[in-house]
Motif scaffolding. Structure first.
Motif, mmCIF file in Angstrom:
data_model
loop_
_atom_site.group_PDB
_atom_site.id
_atom_site.type_symbol
_atom_site.label_atom_id
_atom_site.label_comp_id
_atom_site.label_asym_id
_atom_site.label_seq_id
_atom_site.Cartn_x
_atom_site.Cartn_y
_atom_site.Cartn_z
ATOM 1 N N PRO A 94 -10.831 8.505 -9.456
ATOM 2 C CA PRO A 94 -11.688 7.739 -10.360
ATOM 3 C C PRO A 94 -12.775 6.988 -9.595
ATOM 4 O O PRO A 94 -12.707 6.839 -8.363
ATOM 5 N N PRO A 95 -13.793 6.503 -10.286
ATOM 6 C CA PRO A 95 -14.834 5.721 -9.619
ATOM 7 C C PRO A 95 -14.282 4.404 -9.096
ATOM 8 O O PRO A 95 -13.412 3.792 -9.708
ATOM 9 N N LEU A 96 -14.807 3.979 -7.951
ATOM 10 C CA LEU A 96 -14.418 2.709 -7.348
ATOM 11 C C LEU A 96 -15.531 1.692 -7.554
ATOM 12 O O LEU A 96 -16.705 1.983 -7.304
ATOM 13 N N GLY A 97 -15.166 0.510 -8.017
ATOM 14 C CA GLY A 97 -16.143 -0.535 -8.255
ATOM 15 C C GLY A 97 -15.853 -1.790 -7.461
ATOM 16 O O GLY A 97 -14.820 -1.921 -6.800
ATOM 17 N N LEU A 98 -16.783 -2.732 -7.514
ATOM 18 C CA LEU A 98 -16.644 -4.064 -6.948
ATOM 19 C C LEU A 98 -17.015 -5.086 -8.017
ATOM 20 O O LEU A 98 -17.729 -4.767 -8.965
ATOM 21 N N GLY A 99 -16.523 -6.298 -7.842
ATOM 22 C CA GLY A 99 -16.906 -7.378 -8.733
ATOM 23 C C GLY A 99 -18.022 -8.205 -8.126
ATOM 24 O O GLY A 99 -18.108 -8.362 -6.906
ATOM 25 N N LEU A 100 -18.908 -8.739 -8.954
ATOM 26 C CA LEU A 100 -20.004 -9.589 -8.477
ATOM 27 C C LEU A 100 -20.123 -10.803 -9.383
ATOM 28 O O LEU A 100 -20.039 -10.686 -10.608
ATOM 29 N N ARG A 101 -20.314 -11.969 -8.767
ATOM 30 C CA ARG A 101 -20.513 -13.218 -9.500
ATOM 31 C C ARG A 101 -21.830 -13.852 -9.069
ATOM 32 O O ARG A 101 -22.275 -13.654 -7.924
ATOM 33 N N PRO A 102 -22.440 -14.634 -9.941
ATOM 34 C CA PRO A 102 -23.742 -15.237 -9.599
ATOM 35 C C PRO A 102 -23.737 -16.029 -8.305
ATOM 36 O O PRO A 102 -24.730 -16.023 -7.566
ATOM 37 N N GLU A 103 -22.632 -16.707 -7.987
ATOM 38 C CA GLU A 103 -22.605 -17.530 -6.782
ATOM 39 C C GLU A 103 -22.662 -16.699 -5.496
ATOM 40 O O GLU A 103 -22.904 -17.251 -4.412
ATOM 41 N N ASN A 104 -22.439 -15.390 -5.594
ATOM 42 C CA ASN A 104 -22.480 -14.531 -4.406
ATOM 43 C C ASN A 104 -23.757 -13.695 -4.318
ATOM 44 O O ASN A 104 -23.884 -12.852 -3.425
ATOM 45 N N SER A 140 -29.513 -15.493 -14.273
ATOM 46 C CA SER A 140 -28.428 -15.163 -13.344
ATOM 47 C C SER A 140 -27.961 -13.725 -13.541
ATOM 48 O O SER A 140 -27.601 -13.037 -12.580
ATOM 49 N N LEU A 141 -27.979 -13.255 -14.792
ATOM 50 C CA LEU A 141 -27.594 -11.872 -15.053
ATOM 51 C C LEU A 141 -28.636 -10.910 -14.488
ATOM 52 O O LEU A 141 -28.293 -9.855 -13.910
ATOM 53 N N LYS A 142 -29.892 -11.289 -14.578
ATOM 54 C CA LYS A 142 -30.968 -10.450 -14.031
ATOM 55 C C LYS A 142 -30.826 -10.287 -12.530
ATOM 56 O O LYS A 142 -30.999 -9.182 -11.986
ATOM 57 N N LYS A 143 -30.490 -11.369 -11.829
ATOM 58 C CA LYS A 143 -30.347 -11.304 -10.370
ATOM 59 C C LYS A 143 -29.176 -10.415 -9.960
ATOM 60 O O LYS A 143 -29.259 -9.674 -8.972
ATOM 61 N N GLN A 144 -28.084 -10.478 -10.714
ATOM 62 C CA GLN A 144 -26.965 -9.582 -10.424
ATOM 63 C C GLN A 144 -27.359 -8.128 -10.676
ATOM 64 O O GLN A 144 -27.006 -7.224 -9.909
ATOM 65 N N LEU A 145 -28.085 -7.924 -11.770
ATOM 66 C CA LEU A 145 -28.505 -6.574 -12.140
ATOM 67 C C LEU A 145 -29.415 -5.965 -11.073
ATOM 68 O O LEU A 145 -29.313 -4.766 -10.759
ATOM 69 N N GLU A 146 -30.268 -6.778 -10.473
ATOM 70 C CA GLU A 146 -31.160 -6.284 -9.423
ATOM 71 C C GLU A 146 -30.360 -5.757 -8.233
ATOM 72 O O GLU A 146 -30.737 -4.750 -7.617
#
Length: 648
Positions: A258-268, A301-307
């Motif tokens: 299966p695909p492998l993912g990572l988690g991302l939060r705005p503070e990172n 903050s969502l835009k920055k993660q999306l970038e």
């Protein structure tokens, strides 16, 4: 912070010393004394109980490490005895207790604890906990003696029980897979059992004080706790426990990786951008972008993660906490989030939603807090994101999913996370959680039925604490339950744990597996942090887990082959068909050397271990440098990882 790379930092990410357990023996009875508690109680080498512990917890379910004094151990051929005094607590409160342990060659073991909090003590649990192992015990019969002396016949749960499978307990009698009859008598309070596989613990836990009683509770000044656990073992061991080197022979074809993912939060975001080149080399298939308006997250903050997701070529998944409590307000909040998404180019093809109240635990017998109706919540998400796969379940642990499953047919994807650090923080307990993965897989498959399911973002550390105010910050870089920053994320042990985690859930049918994060406490790449990172504080580099995640991510879509590896064994790994033959990823799950016998065929391999740690930290391609291996035997050092190509 020292600039020297020690063996302990390579293996565990910390130089914190760990005392070796003291093995107690009385004839055929043995037990390991560790931190004032007993582990791996065995008879003729066969495990009868996983642990008996006198524990002291705070109001957030954190377990104190006791300070032990006056330890006395007497060892004879036919008996042993242990006595000590201990104090557990923090700057605000403490609980002092005395303990005595006695073991006899006839199979009896007695553990007595007596203590008090001189100035009062606020706790969620203080007293004895008994752990029954799950291997060969799950689904097996048990004789139950209740506190009113009623005796009934029952069974240990096979599918994970969401609440308490056994209550009002005085004694339990069961037969081990080796044919031993074990009776556990619990005196001094009322005990009940929970299925700890809910949290990926490899045990059923019988604990003191029913959860239906108020908690946290206060042990008043001068109030005495006096409890005793008595274990009686009878019979003869039917099985031979002599070990042998495992033979690695890929078996029948399974599903695809299966695909492998990572988690991302705005503070990172800032540090992930700074280390974007390394994160791009890791090449995760997707990034789970966390959005929680209670933390001030917004469209920016969502835009920055999306970038970041776009820059590294990962598919963005939205993980949205819904703060509103009533149905109408929750629907409006989701609709507004949909408008933000459209302004960003409608990038999300997978949208996970969860009401904020579900991020905190509701214990059995308690009233669930007010929250939006799940069916209406998911319907609102479909309306706001009409082209997306709508997912949900629990952003917290499988436990909460099991206690509050989503309505059937309401979701396109059921999701949950796990951490091996909820109840214990030692190395063996963390690695043993793999034994519970098959039960998690069977249980979530039963909950989801025909709906695909995904797991993560998960890591060794606790990203959230559903059972208290917050995860522990861990400024001293120690092994401790409920840690947010766990040192083993940066060591070889963390890399082996991640390999086993992915292998187990991939072979179990997960539609996606997210592990950790690009940087930070759950990261694969070192970054600037406000917590200690021995050696990495002066050497920017890659954690060992980076190489595992990079290797597994590149295998996406390839056909897996079965590996006959025991969940409780010395090895974990994955076998995958390639154009040239079979690729293996194997990890040694313990601190001792492990000998492996490889199947026939020409092999090439790369090994990540303590000796190659520094080189691997500075090279994203380290595990690509395979060399010919001329023998069928392979020795894996402590928590080392091998990538093996077998030509067929």
């Amino acid at each position: 912070m020292t600039d020297t790379l020690s063996a302990a930092v390579c293996l565990y990410g910390t130089d914190e010393p760990v005392a070796r357990p003291h093995v107690l023996r009385a004839g055929r009875l043995s037990a390991e004394l560790e931190g004032g508690n007993l582990r791996y109680i065995r008879y003729d080498g066969a495990e009868v109980l996983r642990a008996v512990s006198f524990i002291v917890r705070d109001k957030d379910w954190g377990t104190y490490n006791p300070v032990i004094s006056d330890l006395a151990i007497t060892q004879q051929d036919d008996r042993f005895s242990v006595s000590f005094s201990a104090v557990a607590g923090d700057a605000a409160q403490s609980f002092a207790y005395d303990a005595r342990i006695e073991g006899y060659a006839d199979g009896r073991l007695v553990f007595h604890g007596r203590g008090t909090g001189a100035d009062g003590f606020l706790t969620n649990r203080t007293g004895f906990v008994v752990l029954h192992p799950i291997d060969g015990v799950a689904g097996a019969p048990v004789t139950i003696t209740h506190t009113d002396d009623e005796i009934v016949e029952g069974r240990f749960p096979e599918i994970i029980d969401p609440v308490q499978p056994m209550m009002n307990l005085r004694a339990l009698t069961h037969e081990t897979p080796d044919g031993l009859r074990v009776t556990t008598l619990m005196q001094g309070d009322t005990f009940e059992m929970e299925d700890q596989r809910n949290w990926t613990d490899a045990s059923y836990k019988t604990y003191v004080r029913p959860l239906a009683l108020p908690w946290p509770y206060r042990i008043e000044p001068g109030e005495i706790l006096d409890q005793t656990i008595t274990i009686t073992v009878a019979g003869q061991v039917a099985n031979d426990h002599a070990g042998s080197a495992p033979v690695i022979a890929p078996g029948v074809a399974l599903g695809s990786v299966p695909p492998l993912g990572l988690g991302l939060r705005p503070e990172n975001v800032a540090e992930t951008q700074r280390r974007a080149e390394a994160v791009q080399a890791l090449a995760p298939a997707y990034l789970v972008l966390h959005h929680d308006p209670r933390a001030g997250h917004d469209g920016d903050s969502l835009k920055k993660q999306l970038e970041i997701a776009r820059n590294i070529g990962a598919e963005p998944w939205l993980e949205a906490v819904i703060a509103a409590v009533d149905d109408a307000a929750a629907s409006d909040e989701i609709a507004a989030l949909g408008e933000i998404s459209r302004a960003l180019g409608d990038p999300f093809r997978t949208v996970l939603v969860s009401p904020a109240p579900d991020l905190k635990c509701t214990l059995p017998g308690s009233v669930w807090p007010a929250a939006p109706d799940a069916g209406q919540l998911y319907a609102a998400a479909r309306a706001a994101f009409p082209d997306a796969r709508i997912g949900g379940g629990m952003f917290s642990y499988f436990t909460e999913l099991n206690r509050k499953p989503p309505p059937q047919g309401a979701l396109d994807l059921v999701s949950f996370t796990t951490s091996p650090m909820v109840h214990a923080g030692d190395d063996r307990s963390v690695m043993e959680t793999r034994e519970a993965h098959p039960a998690i897989i069977a249980s979530v498959t039963a909950i989801a039925k025909d709906t695909p399911w995904a797991v993560g973002p998960s890591a060794i550390g606790v990203r959230d604490n559903p059972y208290g105010e917050a995860a522990k910050p861990n400024p001293d870089n120690i092994r401790q339950a409920m840690n947010w920053n766990d040192p083993r994320q940066r060591g070889l042990l963390g890399a082996v744990w991640a390999l086993g985690y992915f292998a187990d859930f991939a072979q179990g049918g997960a539609a996606g597996i997210a592990l950790g994060a690009p940087v930070g406490a759950f990261g694969a790449v070192s970054s600037r942090t406000d917590f200690p990172q021995p050696w990495y504080d002066t050497h920017q580099g890659l954690y060992p887990v980076f190489h595992v995640l990079r290797g597994l991510s590149r295998l996406r879509g390839q056909r897996m082959r079965e590996l006959a590896l025991r969940q409780s064994g010395d090895l974990t790994g994955l076998a995958v068909e390639t154009v040239d033959g079979v690729e293996l990823w194997l990890g040694n799950t313990g601190p001792e050397l492990t000998r492996v016998t490889l199947g026939a065929g020409k092999t090439r391999l790369a090994v990540l271990d303590a000796d190659s740690f520094e080189k691997a930290a500075h090279s994203a391609e380290f595990m690509d440098r395979l060399h010919d291996h001329d023998t069928s035997g392979l020795t894996l050092e402590s928590f080392s990882i091998a990538r093996i190509q077998i030509k067929q």
